[in-house]
Design an enzyme around this catalytic site. Structure first.
Site, PDB file in Angstrom:
ATOM      1  N   ILE A  57       0.862  -1.168   0.000  1.00  0.00           N
ATOM      2  CA  ILE A  57       0.000   0.000   0.000  1.00  0.00           C
ATOM      3  C   ILE A  57       0.909   1.231   0.000  1.00  0.00           C
ATOM      4  O   ILE A  57       2.073   1.148   0.386  1.00  0.00           O
ATOM      5  CB  ILE A  57      -0.992   0.025   1.191  1.00  0.00           C
ATOM      6  CG1 ILE A  57      -0.255  -0.053   2.535  1.00  0.00           C
ATOM      7  CG2 ILE A  57      -2.005  -1.097   1.068  1.00  0.00           C
ATOM      8  CD1 ILE A  57      -1.193   0.012   3.735  1.00  0.00           C
ATOM      9  N   ASP A  58       0.379   2.356  -0.459  1.00  0.00           N
ATOM     10  CA  ASP A  58       1.186   3.566  -0.596  1.00  0.00           C
ATOM     11  C   ASP A  58       1.691   4.051   0.763  1.00  0.00           C
ATOM     12  O   ASP A  58       1.082   3.776   1.808  1.00  0.00           O
ATOM     13  CB  ASP A  58       0.369   4.680  -1.249  1.00  0.00           C
ATOM     14  CG  ASP A  58      -0.063   4.334  -2.659  1.00  0.00           C
ATOM     15  OD1 ASP A  58       0.631   3.532  -3.315  1.00  0.00           O
ATOM     16  OD2 ASP A  58      -1.107   4.854  -3.106  1.00  0.00           O
ATOM     17  N   ALA A  59       2.777   4.810   0.730  1.00  0.00           N
ATOM     18  CA  ALA A  59       3.360   5.334   1.967  1.00  0.00           C
ATOM     19  C   ALA A  59       2.361   6.173   2.754  1.00  0.00           C
ATOM     20  O   ALA A  59       2.358   6.159   3.994  1.00  0.00           O
ATOM     21  CB  ALA A  59       4.604   6.163   1.644  1.00  0.00           C
ATOM     22  N   ARG A 160      -7.631   5.915  -5.253  1.00  0.00           N
ATOM     23  CA  ARG A 160      -7.400   7.366  -5.264  1.00  0.00           C
ATOM     24  C   ARG A 160      -7.880   7.980  -6.577  1.00  0.00           C
ATOM     25  O   ARG A 160      -8.550   9.019  -6.588  1.00  0.00           O
ATOM     26  CB  ARG A 160      -5.917   7.643  -5.030  1.00  0.00           C
ATOM     27  CG  ARG A 160      -5.427   7.121  -3.688  1.00  0.00           C
ATOM     28  CD  ARG A 160      -3.903   7.118  -3.554  1.00  0.00           C
ATOM     29  NE  ARG A 160      -3.369   8.475  -3.514  1.00  0.00           N
ATOM     30  CZ  ARG A 160      -2.075   8.736  -3.359  1.00  0.00           C
ATOM     31  NH1 ARG A 160      -1.200   7.743  -3.238  1.00  0.00           N
ATOM     32  NH2 ARG A 160      -1.657  10.000  -3.322  1.00  0.00           N
TER      33      ARG A 160
END
Length: 231
Positions: A57-59, A160
């Protein structure tokens, strides 16, 4: 670190905002390196500790992240991921009111190596991939809706980009159209991961509590665990 599940084959954690899963650059915190160090110290393992990245998953995103502690577990979990038998649910706090209580979103996404964002493009655009998710509204607060999202496909920055296309960007996600700030990272949280244990006949449904930086009213909503527990 909030550990959700641990045994000889798995390590599953609740990732904080600001940590990358792997591939950290100078000044970034790496969840993979933290995990290797944790296992090395706890089990007195010398040398390089094996820890396989199963999904990322993204930072800026928080929530459930699984690692495989053996090559057998890594292979079997990767196969579950390819066959889409791993179920992921996210919570997203979005700007404004979504047009429907529940809905299915389908878009075509294009992500080139040189791009910083994933773009919505016309159907069947060369190199594009179809993206599908389902959402339902579960709460509203301060002119924002809290959505529970189930991914059907798993594209980079899919949630997103699709929520921006809906007209309801994720709170704090300025890269995808948000005009409001969020305390830490963006208001996207991988709430639940459900999958078959790689070596025993057991299904794991692991849930991660929301970070303390989220609104208190949402943290205390029924149905979200206040503490982690292997289930």
């Amino acid at each position: 670190m909030d550990i959700l599940y641990e045994d000889n084959h798995l390590l599953v954690v609740n990732k904080p905002a600001g940590w990358v899963v792997q591939g950290a650059t100078a000044g970034q915190k790496s969840l993979l390196e933290w995990g290797r160090n944790y296992i090395g110290v706890k089990y007195a393992k010398p040398g390089n500790v094996f820890l396989g990245v199963v999904s990322r998953i993204d930072a800026s995103v928080t929530g459930v992240v699984p690692f495989a502690r053996t090559s057998k577990a890594a292979s079997r979990l990767s196969e579950q991921l390819r066959s889409r038998s791993i179920q992921k649910k996210y919570w997203a706090l979005v700007e404004g009111r979504v047009p429907q209580e529940t809905s299915n979103l389908e878009h075509w996404l294009l992500r080139r190596e040189s791009d910083l964002i994933t773009r919505i493009v016309p159907p069947n655009t060369p190199q594009s991939k179809k993206a599908i998710l389902n959402y339902k509204r579960i709460a509203s607060i301060d002119h924002c809706d809290l959505l529970e999202i189930e991914l059907v496909t798993g594209r980079k920055h899919q949630i997103r980009a699709q929520l921006q296309a809906l007209g309801n960007p994720i709170l704090g996600d300025q890269r995808y159209g948000s005009t409001r700030r969020f305390a830490e990272g963006i208001a996207l949280h991988c709430r639940q991961l459900q999958f078959k244990h790689p070596t025993i006949d057991k299904t794991l449904a692991l849930e991660a509590r929301l970070p303390d930086s989220w609104p208190e009213q949402l943290i205390n909503l029924p149905g979200l665990p206040s503490e982690s527990s292997p289930s």
